[in-house]
Write a protein that holds these residues in place. Sequence first.
Motif, PDB file in Angstrom:
ATOM      1  N   GLU A 139      11.316  -6.322  -3.918  1.00 49.38           N
ATOM      2  CA  GLU A 139      11.225  -6.593  -5.352  1.00 49.38           C
ATOM      3  C   GLU A 139       9.916  -6.053  -5.934  1.00 49.38           C
ATOM      4  OE1 GLU A 139      11.472 -10.711  -6.242  1.00 49.38           O
ATOM      5  OE2 GLU A 139      10.935 -10.480  -8.355  1.00 49.38           O
ATOM      6  N   GLN A 140       8.803  -6.298  -5.215  1.00 49.22           N
ATOM      7  CA  GLN A 140       7.515  -5.841  -5.721  1.00 49.22           C
ATOM      8  C   GLN A 140       7.425  -4.315  -5.721  1.00 49.22           C
ATOM      9  OE1 GLN A 140       5.673  -8.146  -7.092  1.00 49.22           O
ATOM     10  NE2 GLN A 140       7.133  -9.663  -6.336  1.00 49.22           N
ATOM     11  N   ILE A 141       7.945  -3.695  -4.668  1.00 48.20           N
ATOM     12  CA  ILE A 141       7.893  -2.223  -4.580  1.00 48.20           C
ATOM     13  C   ILE A 141       8.754  -1.597  -5.668  1.00 48.20           C
ATOM     14  CG2 ILE A 141       8.481  -0.248  -3.127  1.00 48.20           C
ATOM     15  CD1 ILE A 141       7.720  -1.919  -0.709  1.00 48.20           C
ATOM     16  N   SER A 142       9.934  -2.186  -5.917  1.00 49.38           N
ATOM     17  CA  SER A 142      10.850  -1.620  -6.916  1.00 49.38           C
ATOM     18  C   SER A 142      10.269  -1.639  -8.327  1.00 49.38           C
ATOM     19  CB  SER A 142      12.173  -2.382  -6.884  1.00 49.38           C
ATOM     20  OG  SER A 142      11.991  -3.723  -7.299  1.00 49.38           O
ATOM     21  N   GLN A 143       9.296  -2.515  -8.574  1.00 46.19           N
ATOM     22  CA  GLN A 143       8.696  -2.594  -9.897  1.00 46.19           C
ATOM     23  C   GLN A 143       7.694  -1.470 -10.157  1.00 46.19           C
ATOM     24  OE1 GLN A 143       6.998  -6.489 -10.308  1.00 46.19           O
ATOM     25  NE2 GLN A 143       8.950  -7.549  -9.983  1.00 46.19           N
ATOM     26  N   LEU A 144       7.320  -0.740  -9.114  1.00 46.34           N
ATOM     27  CA  LEU A 144       6.355   0.345  -9.277  1.00 46.34           C
ATOM     28  C   LEU A 144       6.987   1.536  -9.973  1.00 46.34           C
ATOM     29  CD1 LEU A 144       4.740   0.232  -5.721  1.00 46.34           C
ATOM     30  CD2 LEU A 144       3.845  -0.811  -7.804  1.00 46.34           C
ATOM     31  N   ASP A 145       6.163   2.384 -10.605  1.00 41.65           N
ATOM     32  CA  ASP A 145       6.661   3.605 -11.237  1.00 41.65           C
ATOM     33  C   ASP A 145       7.201   4.572 -10.194  1.00 41.65           C
ATOM     34  OD1 ASP A 145       3.947   3.561 -13.655  1.00 41.65           O
ATOM     35  OD2 ASP A 145       5.908   2.582 -13.690  1.00 41.65           O
ATOM     36  N   GLU A 146       6.526   4.634  -9.030  1.00 42.49           N
ATOM     37  CA  GLU A 146       6.967   5.506  -7.930  1.00 42.49           C
ATOM     38  C   GLU A 146       7.085   4.662  -6.663  1.00 42.49           C
ATOM     39  OE1 GLU A 146       4.552   9.421  -9.548  1.00 42.49           O
ATOM     40  OE2 GLU A 146       4.652   9.036  -7.406  1.00 42.49           O
ATOM     41  N   PRO A 147       8.248   4.010  -6.460  1.00 33.62           N
ATOM     42  CA  PRO A 147       8.410   3.104  -5.303  1.00 33.62           C
ATOM     43  C   PRO A 147       8.186   3.795  -3.969  1.00 33.62           C
ATOM     44  CG  PRO A 147      10.201   2.812  -6.891  1.00 33.62           C
ATOM     45  CD  PRO A 147       9.445   4.023  -7.326  1.00 33.62           C
ATOM     46  N   GLU A 148       8.636   5.054  -3.838  1.00 35.21           N
ATOM     47  CA  GLU A 148       8.494   5.750  -2.559  1.00 35.21           C
ATOM     48  C   GLU A 148       7.013   5.963  -2.214  1.00 35.21           C
ATOM     49  OE1 GLU A 148      10.660   9.358  -2.369  1.00 35.21           O
ATOM     50  OE2 GLU A 148       9.928   9.894  -0.377  1.00 35.21           O
ATOM     51  N   THR A 149       6.213   6.331  -3.240  1.00 38.65           N
ATOM     52  CA  THR A 149       4.771   6.510  -3.018  1.00 38.65           C
ATOM     53  C   THR A 149       4.122   5.176  -2.660  1.00 38.65           C
ATOM     54  OG1 THR A 149       4.757   8.346  -4.592  1.00 38.65           O
ATOM     55  CG2 THR A 149       2.628   7.349  -4.032  1.00 38.65           C
ATOM     56  N   ARG A 152      -0.366  -9.718  -4.810  1.00 44.29           N
ATOM     57  CA  ARG A 152      -0.619 -10.608  -3.667  1.00 44.29           C
ATOM     58  C   ARG A 152      -0.045 -10.042  -2.357  1.00 44.29           C
ATOM     59  NH1 ARG A 152       1.622 -16.257  -5.604  1.00 44.29           N
ATOM     60  NH2 ARG A 152       3.411 -14.936  -6.048  1.00 44.29           N
ATOM     61  N   ILE A 153       0.014  -8.731  -2.268  1.00 44.78           N
ATOM     62  CA  ILE A 153       0.426  -8.077  -1.027  1.00 44.78           C
ATOM     63  C   ILE A 153      -0.802  -7.670  -0.215  1.00 44.78           C
ATOM     64  CG2 ILE A 153       1.571  -6.029  -0.076  1.00 44.78           C
ATOM     65  CD1 ILE A 153       3.518  -6.156  -2.399  1.00 44.78           C
ATOM     66  N   LEU A 154      -1.871  -7.218  -0.877  1.00 50.82           N
ATOM     67  CA  LEU A 154      -3.109  -6.823  -0.213  1.00 50.82           C
ATOM     68  C   LEU A 154      -4.227  -7.814  -0.538  1.00 50.82           C
ATOM     69  CD1 LEU A 154      -3.332  -2.957  -0.793  1.00 50.82           C
ATOM     70  CD2 LEU A 154      -2.540  -4.144   1.253  1.00 50.82           C
ATOM     71  N   ARG A 155      -5.171  -7.949   0.401  1.00 54.57           N
ATOM     72  CA  ARG A 155      -6.418  -8.664   0.135  1.00 54.57           C
ATOM     73  C   ARG A 155      -7.411  -7.684  -0.488  1.00 54.57           C
ATOM     74  NH1 ARG A 155      -6.297 -13.492   2.728  1.00 54.57           N
ATOM     75  NH2 ARG A 155      -5.067 -13.651   4.645  1.00 54.57           N
ATOM     76  N   ASP A 156      -8.307  -8.202  -1.304  1.00 52.36           N
ATOM     77  CA  ASP A 156      -9.343  -7.349  -1.882  1.00 52.36           C
ATOM     78  C   ASP A 156     -10.286  -6.879  -0.768  1.00 52.36           C
ATOM     79  OD1 ASP A 156     -10.715  -5.956  -3.740  1.00 52.36           O
ATOM     80  OD2 ASP A 156     -11.061  -7.659  -5.073  1.00 52.36           O
ATOM     81  N   LYS A 157     -11.027  -5.798  -1.023  1.00 47.65           N
ATOM     82  CA  LYS A 157     -11.850  -5.190   0.007  1.00 47.65           C
ATOM     83  C   LYS A 157     -12.956  -6.147   0.457  1.00 47.65           C
ATOM     84  CE  LYS A 157     -14.667  -2.741  -3.438  1.00 47.65           C
ATOM     85  NZ  LYS A 157     -15.072  -1.402  -3.918  1.00 47.65           N
ATOM     86  N   ASP A 158     -13.335  -6.007   1.747  1.00 48.80           N
ATOM     87  CA  ASP A 158     -14.395  -6.836   2.297  1.00 48.80           C
ATOM     88  C   ASP A 158     -15.751  -6.133   2.125  1.00 48.80           C
ATOM     89  OD1 ASP A 158     -13.445  -5.948   5.711  1.00 48.80           O
ATOM     90  OD2 ASP A 158     -14.406  -4.793   4.139  1.00 48.80           O
ATOM     91  N   GLU A 159     -16.770  -6.632   2.859  1.00 51.39           N
ATOM     92  CA  GLU A 159     -18.111  -6.058   2.714  1.00 51.39           C
ATOM     93  C   GLU A 159     -18.175  -4.600   3.148  1.00 51.39           C
ATOM     94  OE1 GLU A 159     -17.277  -8.694   4.294  1.00 51.39           O
ATOM     95  OE2 GLU A 159     -18.384 -10.448   3.600  1.00 51.39           O
ATOM     96  N   ASP A 160     -17.248  -4.178   4.011  1.00 54.11           N
ATOM     97  CA  ASP A 160     -17.228  -2.797   4.509  1.00 54.11           C
ATOM     98  C   ASP A 160     -16.245  -1.930   3.725  1.00 54.11           C
ATOM     99  OD1 ASP A 160     -17.441  -4.230   7.761  1.00 54.11           O
ATOM    100  OD2 ASP A 160     -19.080  -3.372   6.571  1.00 54.11           O
ATOM    101  N   ASP A 161     -15.830  -2.413   2.509  1.00 55.69           N
ATOM    102  CA  ASP A 161     -14.893  -1.650   1.661  1.00 55.69           C
ATOM    103  C   ASP A 161     -13.567  -1.393   2.346  1.00 55.69           C
ATOM    104  OD1 ASP A 161     -17.609   0.311   0.301  1.00 55.69           O
ATOM    105  OD2 ASP A 161     -16.731  -1.571  -0.416  1.00 55.69           O
ATOM    106  N   ARG A 162     -13.087  -2.344   3.161  1.00 47.64           N
ATOM    107  CA  ARG A 162     -11.828  -2.171   3.883  1.00 47.64           C
ATOM    108  C   ARG A 162     -10.808  -3.176   3.338  1.00 47.64           C
ATOM    109  NH1 ARG A 162     -13.294   0.965   8.214  1.00 47.64           N
ATOM    110  NH2 ARG A 162     -11.311   0.727   9.284  1.00 47.64           N
TER     111      ARG A 162
END
Length: 979
Positions: free
Chosen positions: A278-288, A338-348
């Motif tokens: 559902e979240q991916i389908s809402q993107l402009d380019e789901p495949e990307t 809410r699929i990814l966490r924000d970057k940590d101290e090492d920008d990861r």
Amino acid sequence: MIQKSPFKFLDSFTKEDRDIFFGRDKEIEELHSRVFESKILLVYGTSGTGKSSLINCGLANKFSDSDWLPVNIRRGTDINRSLFEALSKVALTKAPFEKAGASGSYNLERLLRSVWLDHFKPVFLIFDQFEELFIFGGKDEKNNLIRNVERVIDSETQCRFIFAMREEYLAGVTEFERVIPSFLSNRIRIEKMTRQNAIQAIEGPCSINNIEVEAGFADTLLEKLNPDTPEVELTWLQIYLDKIMRLAGGEDHADKFSLDLLAKAGEVKDILGSFLDEQISQLDEPETGLTVLKSFVSVKGTRHQITEQEVIEYSGTFGKEVSSETIKELIQKFIRLRILRDKDEDDRYELRHDSLASKIYEKITLVEKELLEVKYFIENAYTNYEKRRLFLSEEDLNYIAPYEGKLFLNEKSLKFISQSKHAHQRARRRRQNVAVAAAFVIIIILSSFTIWAMRERRNAIILKQIALDQKDSAERSREEADSARQEAIISRLKADSSAVVAISAMNQSEIARKEAVTARETAEMQRMIAEEMSVVAAEQARVAQQERQVADTQRVLAQAAEEKAKRLSMLSLAQTLALRTMSQEFKPQATGLVAVQAFNFNRNYGGAGDDPVIFKALDKAYNILDSSKHSIVVGPPYDLVSIAETNNGLFFTDMNSSVFWTYQDVQYSYHPEITIPYYINFVSLSPAADKMIINYENDKLIIRRLTLKPLTANVNYWDFTTPMISKDSELQGHNGPVKAAAWRNDGNSLVTGGIDSLIKIWNTGLEQVTLTKTLKTPSAIRALALCGTDTIISAHDNGSIILWNSQNSTSEILLPSGTEKPLCIVWNTSKKTVLAGCSTGTLLLINLNQQPYQLSRFVVNTTGIDQIVLTSDFTLLATASWDKAISLYNYHEFFEMENFVGGLVNFTGLNARARSLIFTSDKKLVAAMSDKTIRIWETSSRNLVALICNLVKRDMTVTEWADIIGYEIPYEKTCGRNP
């Protein structure tokens, strides 16, 4: 009114979530008890059981701030560096801490002692996601951590270790147990939550946040969530509760969870996968977006912490070049979703939960997984190179060679691979020089052996001659002795005159006799010695002959070994040239010539006829020289649906049941005289293009006989005025649309199948078409194939594949019904196997030579495969799929070799789907496309060579030869000897 959702969705609970953390009292007490039993506590369990939440929320709230100092560590790029940096952040005394030695491990004991002195409370090192060390870590990284842990537990430092990991990686801990025998002695397995505790996890947070829960709500929810097991999937529970929270009014004004609300939430089937889709389908380019998400999953299906730059590199590995701006935008969207966490101290960045990683991992194709493994392999090898200066081995280079053109590597990795190749080329030349020198030495030794044997034979002949001379001397001595005896007799006769003379003569005679005996014995002895020397000489001559034969044999073997070495060297050179062609280091014409020369070397020195690496090099070179890669013929105004090949060229039918054909770049078409004003459901052309079966929208089933009339010469436009003689006959018997048909090669027999679940067999060889047999099947027919005289294979809408004996109307189920829908089938007469393309992107192989029948699955695409075709010699296989891709495979490699990694060629980037595919008699691949075009590809290496040479129109120059191939190999014409 609540200010915040009481449910964590995919996030772990932290110490601040104490008020809403329910259902884990027993596990928390056990953790608190076990943590003091040893300096090491191992916490393990399956993904989603809440290990991190138990430690960071449950256990953390059992301590006061003065009782412990928790330090959380994730591996990052190196677990020892991450441990050092985590401790440095909590240290109050910012003194420099030197490394423990050249190995690169940190002086952990000294750093811990300083931290303890800063805070005066025990340090608890909490290693979350500890399995990452066994997925991504190298041998040195593990050994350094083992040594650090061993030093700390043997010291008086106030420090304890907590390792949390998934249980499927528990075997990797044995490396620690060899050095630290007590490493596994204190461990606890976290089980899935029971239903009783799950009810507390639902109702407890609602009570704290003033949300009313209707009676029976929690039991009904858990029954929907896990109907067949007393255990509860916590990840699913949190996602579903979050969904209900949003349906109830969101975080600002949700006040009641009711059964009606639960019914409104719908089914729980694969709730995590549905959420992700559902979240991916809402993107402009789901495949990307999906490609970017794949970058955050490891080759083992776990979370992977990476930077924005690494996302770009991994996206390239998955075949998608995404700009930096797009990456940044997508990452921020996934954080908001809410699929990814924000970057940590090492920008990861990383995924919020391993369950998301598992669902995304299911969407990664087999080819992408293999590319991912190769990328990790190269990165680990480069890490070892930086530490030990070790290049890739020849076996490693052979392993990554088929993937180099598909990988997206940074400059360091590309330079590392290039340096490894050059290092092995230099080593190979040194080995060749040593081999040539060794062969030369062997020849010298064998020649010396031969000279020695001939010299010994000559000495034996001389000794034999001496023995013969000695024998002759003995014979003369014997004759002289006989003569002396005769003289003695005469002297004795004369002895009567004087006794003195007689006695004297007698004495002389005795002396002469003794001398004669001695001479005779000496002669006999010399004769025996001569005979013995003759035997010795003969034996030495025989040995010399044997040694000469051995020398000749060794010389022949040395020549054969030299020829084999040369052949293997030239085949290796052919592969190297092909790989260099794909690296795009040459200009277009030179690229084509190098690819052709690789083909020449491979052919002249006994290489495989259609070697995959050579074919890919030729195909890429042809693509560079002629970007179209294939012929395109503009078709009629209606969609093409069927193809056949005859002596008159390629015949096609379209959705208007018109027939047209291509011959020598001239196109012809006609409109039939007999027309029916209905749309077409289905059209199929016979192999000889003399008949076609048509099913109209009004369910009429028509068989049309076609005869081509002579055409006028030099026609180069669509000719609608030259008709073909046709005759229509209506076939009756089906109750509804026909969806599949299969012709025998002679066109005299036809099998049809429809949505009425009937298979009908027709005799089309006579003027009047007759129905010969009807078979009733369990479901609507989707595809048909004929194998042998009386055998039919059918694929059905319910997912089953059935083998029919039309003579006695018996059947066998080859594939039971299921969600894996077969869309097309083909029969391999050579192997007696059935191939089926499925809606899941899977190719099924059913081997009818074995009982029970053997079923194999090959995941080759992410979307449905609706076309399969084989060459007449069953060496090449082509497929077409819903995503507009056409793929070409080496049939034997695909189904018989364990190291198969993908197709020979993937014709991607097409703007239309293939409606029909065939291989022509000269192995051209022809596709009738939905954009009303006909596309023709070359699939033979020899044909590609001819096309390239026709485009380049020259041979490699002597200078090019010297620069690319070298002076050691004599120059030859590149295209002059090819067709």
